[in-house]
Scaffold this motif. Structure first.
Motif, mmCIF file in Angstrom:
data_model
loop_
_atom_site.group_PDB
_atom_site.id
_atom_site.type_symbol
_atom_site.label_atom_id
_atom_site.label_comp_id
_atom_site.label_asym_id
_atom_site.label_seq_id
_atom_site.Cartn_x
_atom_site.Cartn_y
_atom_site.Cartn_z
ATOM 1 N N ILE A 1 0.841 -1.199 0.000
ATOM 2 C CA ILE A 1 0.000 0.000 0.000
ATOM 3 C C ILE A 1 0.873 1.245 0.000
ATOM 4 O O ILE A 1 0.580 2.222 -0.692
ATOM 5 C CB ILE A 1 -0.980 -0.021 1.191
ATOM 6 C CG1 ILE A 1 -2.082 -1.052 0.932
ATOM 7 C CG2 ILE A 1 -1.582 1.353 1.453
ATOM 8 C CD1 ILE A 1 -2.965 -1.330 2.123
ATOM 9 N N LEU A 2 1.951 1.226 0.757
ATOM 10 C CA LEU A 2 2.874 2.361 0.749
ATOM 11 C C LEU A 2 3.448 2.595 -0.641
ATOM 12 O O LEU A 2 3.760 3.730 -1.018
ATOM 13 C CB LEU A 2 4.007 2.139 1.750
ATOM 14 C CG LEU A 2 3.654 2.319 3.220
ATOM 15 C CD1 LEU A 2 4.827 1.915 4.098
ATOM 16 C CD2 LEU A 2 3.221 3.741 3.514
ATOM 17 N N GLY A 3 3.578 1.528 -1.419
ATOM 18 C CA GLY A 3 4.089 1.645 -2.777
ATOM 19 C C GLY A 3 3.032 2.030 -3.798
ATOM 20 O O GLY A 3 3.333 2.210 -4.963
ATOM 21 N N GLY A 4 1.765 2.117 -3.369
ATOM 22 C CA GLY A 4 0.709 2.546 -4.267
ATOM 23 C C GLY A 4 -0.061 1.442 -4.954
ATOM 24 O O GLY A 4 -0.745 1.688 -5.944
ATOM 25 N N SER A 5 -0.004 0.223 -4.439
ATOM 26 C CA SER A 5 -0.700 -0.894 -5.058
ATOM 27 C C SER A 5 -2.197 -0.868 -4.733
ATOM 28 O O SER A 5 -2.593 -1.022 -3.573
ATOM 29 C CB SER A 5 -0.096 -2.218 -4.585
ATOM 30 O OG SER A 5 -0.887 -3.305 -5.021
ATOM 31 N N ASN A 6 -3.023 -0.672 -5.767
ATOM 32 C CA ASN A 6 -4.465 -0.666 -5.568
ATOM 33 C C ASN A 6 -4.981 -2.054 -5.209
ATOM 34 O O ASN A 6 -5.923 -2.194 -4.430
ATOM 35 C CB ASN A 6 -5.185 -0.139 -6.811
ATOM 36 C CG ASN A 6 -6.641 0.146 -6.551
ATOM 37 O OD1 ASN A 6 -7.000 0.693 -5.510
ATOM 38 N ND2 ASN A 6 -7.490 -0.221 -7.487
ATOM 39 N N GLY A 7 -4.367 -3.095 -5.741
ATOM 40 C CA GLY A 7 -4.759 -4.462 -5.400
ATOM 41 C C GLY A 7 -4.540 -4.758 -3.923
ATOM 42 O O GLY A 7 -5.361 -5.426 -3.288
ATOM 43 N N ALA A 8 -3.429 -4.266 -3.383
ATOM 44 C CA ALA A 8 -3.168 -4.448 -1.954
ATOM 45 C C ALA A 8 -4.176 -3.671 -1.124
ATOM 46 O O ALA A 8 -4.626 -4.140 -0.078
ATOM 47 C CB ALA A 8 -1.747 -3.999 -1.621
ATOM 48 N N ARG A 9 -4.559 -2.508 -1.587
ATOM 49 C CA ARG A 9 -5.569 -1.703 -0.878
ATOM 50 C C ARG A 9 -6.901 -2.445 -0.826
ATOM 51 O O ARG A 9 -7.516 -2.565 0.238
ATOM 52 C CB ARG A 9 -5.756 -0.356 -1.570
ATOM 53 C CG ARG A 9 -6.832 0.507 -0.939
ATOM 54 C CD ARG A 9 -7.000 1.810 -1.703
ATOM 55 N NE ARG A 9 -7.775 1.640 -2.905
ATOM 56 C CZ ARG A 9 -8.999 2.136 -3.083
ATOM 57 N NH1 ARG A 9 -9.566 2.848 -2.153
ATOM 58 N NH2 ARG A 9 -9.641 1.934 -4.217
ATOM 59 N N ILE A 10 -7.329 -2.981 -1.953
ATOM 60 C CA ILE A 10 -8.593 -3.708 -2.006
ATOM 61 C C ILE A 10 -8.529 -4.972 -1.163
ATOM 62 O O ILE A 10 -9.458 -5.293 -0.414
ATOM 63 C CB ILE A 10 -8.963 -4.029 -3.469
ATOM 64 C CG1 ILE A 10 -9.264 -2.733 -4.214
ATOM 65 C CG2 ILE A 10 -10.138 -4.984 -3.553
ATOM 66 C CD1 ILE A 10 -9.374 -2.879 -5.706
ATOM 67 N N THR A 11 -7.425 -5.705 -1.243
ATOM 68 C CA THR A 11 -7.258 -6.917 -0.447
ATOM 69 C C THR A 11 -7.293 -6.598 1.038
ATOM 70 O O THR A 11 -7.940 -7.311 1.822
ATOM 71 C CB THR A 11 -5.931 -7.614 -0.806
ATOM 72 O OG1 THR A 11 -5.915 -7.887 -2.208
ATOM 73 C CG2 THR A 11 -5.751 -8.904 -0.034
ATOM 74 N N ALA A 12 -6.638 -5.528 1.451
ATOM 75 C CA ALA A 12 -6.644 -5.137 2.863
ATOM 76 C C ALA A 12 -8.048 -4.773 3.319
ATOM 77 O O ALA A 12 -8.474 -5.166 4.422
ATOM 78 C CB ALA A 12 -5.688 -3.966 3.094
ATOM 79 N N ILE A 13 -8.792 -4.060 2.496
ATOM 80 C CA ILE A 13 -10.160 -3.684 2.855
ATOM 81 C C ILE A 13 -11.033 -4.927 3.022
ATOM 82 O O ILE A 13 -11.801 -5.034 3.980
ATOM 83 C CB ILE A 13 -10.743 -2.713 1.808
ATOM 84 C CG1 ILE A 13 -10.042 -1.359 1.896
ATOM 85 C CG2 ILE A 13 -12.249 -2.547 1.989
ATOM 86 C CD1 ILE A 13 -10.364 -0.416 0.759
ATOM 87 N N VAL A 14 -10.909 -5.888 2.106
ATOM 88 C CA VAL A 14 -11.704 -7.117 2.189
ATOM 89 C C VAL A 14 -11.320 -7.919 3.427
ATOM 90 O O VAL A 14 -12.192 -8.375 4.186
ATOM 91 C CB VAL A 14 -11.536 -7.958 0.904
ATOM 92 C CG1 VAL A 14 -12.131 -9.340 1.068
ATOM 93 C CG2 VAL A 14 -12.160 -7.245 -0.283
ATOM 94 N N LEU A 15 -10.016 -8.109 3.666
ATOM 95 C CA LEU A 15 -9.587 -8.888 4.834
ATOM 96 C C LEU A 15 -9.976 -8.211 6.141
ATOM 97 O O LEU A 15 -10.378 -8.881 7.102
ATOM 98 C CB LEU A 15 -8.077 -9.118 4.791
ATOM 99 C CG LEU A 15 -7.583 -10.108 3.749
ATOM 100 C CD1 LEU A 15 -6.070 -10.204 3.779
ATOM 101 C CD2 LEU A 15 -8.205 -11.472 3.954
ATOM 102 N N LEU A 16 -9.869 -6.892 6.202
ATOM 103 C CA LEU A 16 -10.274 -6.179 7.412
ATOM 104 C C LEU A 16 -11.783 -6.266 7.623
ATOM 105 O O LEU A 16 -12.244 -6.363 8.763
ATOM 106 C CB LEU A 16 -9.819 -4.725 7.355
ATOM 107 C CG LEU A 16 -8.319 -4.513 7.535
ATOM 108 C CD1 LEU A 16 -7.947 -3.072 7.208
ATOM 109 C CD2 LEU A 16 -7.891 -4.872 8.943
ATOM 110 N N SER A 17 -12.552 -6.250 6.547
ATOM 111 C CA SER A 17 -14.005 -6.401 6.669
ATOM 112 C C SER A 17 -14.366 -7.774 7.232
ATOM 113 O O SER A 17 -15.238 -7.893 8.099
ATOM 114 C CB SER A 17 -14.683 -6.198 5.310
ATOM 115 O OG SER A 17 -14.424 -4.911 4.823
ATOM 116 N N ILE A 18 -13.691 -8.801 6.748
ATOM 117 C CA ILE A 18 -13.913 -10.154 7.264
ATOM 118 C C ILE A 18 -13.491 -10.226 8.725
ATOM 119 O O ILE A 18 -14.202 -10.815 9.560
ATOM 120 C CB ILE A 18 -13.152 -11.187 6.408
ATOM 121 C CG1 ILE A 18 -13.766 -11.260 5.014
ATOM 122 C CG2 ILE A 18 -13.149 -12.563 7.076
ATOM 123 C CD1 ILE A 18 -12.941 -12.047 4.008
#
Length: 121
Positions: free
Chosen positions: A66-83
């Motif tokens: 995410i620090l590097g700007g990866s949108n895929g990592a942002r989406i994955t983090a949001i999904v995992l945090l939601s779970i």
């Protein structure tokens, strides 16, 4: 025609990544405490401990991406945090409150902040 400079990382993205590191640190600390307390001697407790440590390592990788700007990592983090939030609501105890709060804060910073959204485009 102007020169396109790369967008600087917004402070909310840095804050969200730091909170993910904190979230991972709590998970690693919990896994270490389970291992040293001997709770993980049974089969199921060992599996739970390994999952806890594995997800903590995944959160560290996601925070770095995410620090590097990866949108895929942002989406994955949001999904995992939601779970994670959903599971903590189902099995609520005192420690769940911290996990739910951190998760909601990181989701808010990454998903609903205009600067963060613009950074990941």
């Amino acid at each position: 025609m102007g020169i396109d400079y790369p967008m600087t990382r917004p402070s909310v993205v840095t804050a969200a990544s730091v909170l993910l590191y904190v979230f991972a640190g709590f998970g690693l600390l919990g896994g270490l405490l389970l291992l040293t307390a001997g709770v993980a001697a049974s089969g199921l407790a060992t599996v739970v401990t390994l999952l806890l440590v594995g997800f903590s390592v995944l959160y560290i990788v996601l925070a770095t991406k995410i620090l590097g700007g990866s949108n895929g990592a942002r989406i994955t983090a949001i999904v995992l945090l939601s779970i994670s939030i959903a599971l903590n609501v189902i099995d609520f105890d005192e420690g769940s409150l911290v996990s739910i709060g951190l998760g909601l804060l990181v989701i808010g910073l990454l998903a609903w902040n205009r600067d963060a959204q613009a950074y990941f485009r």
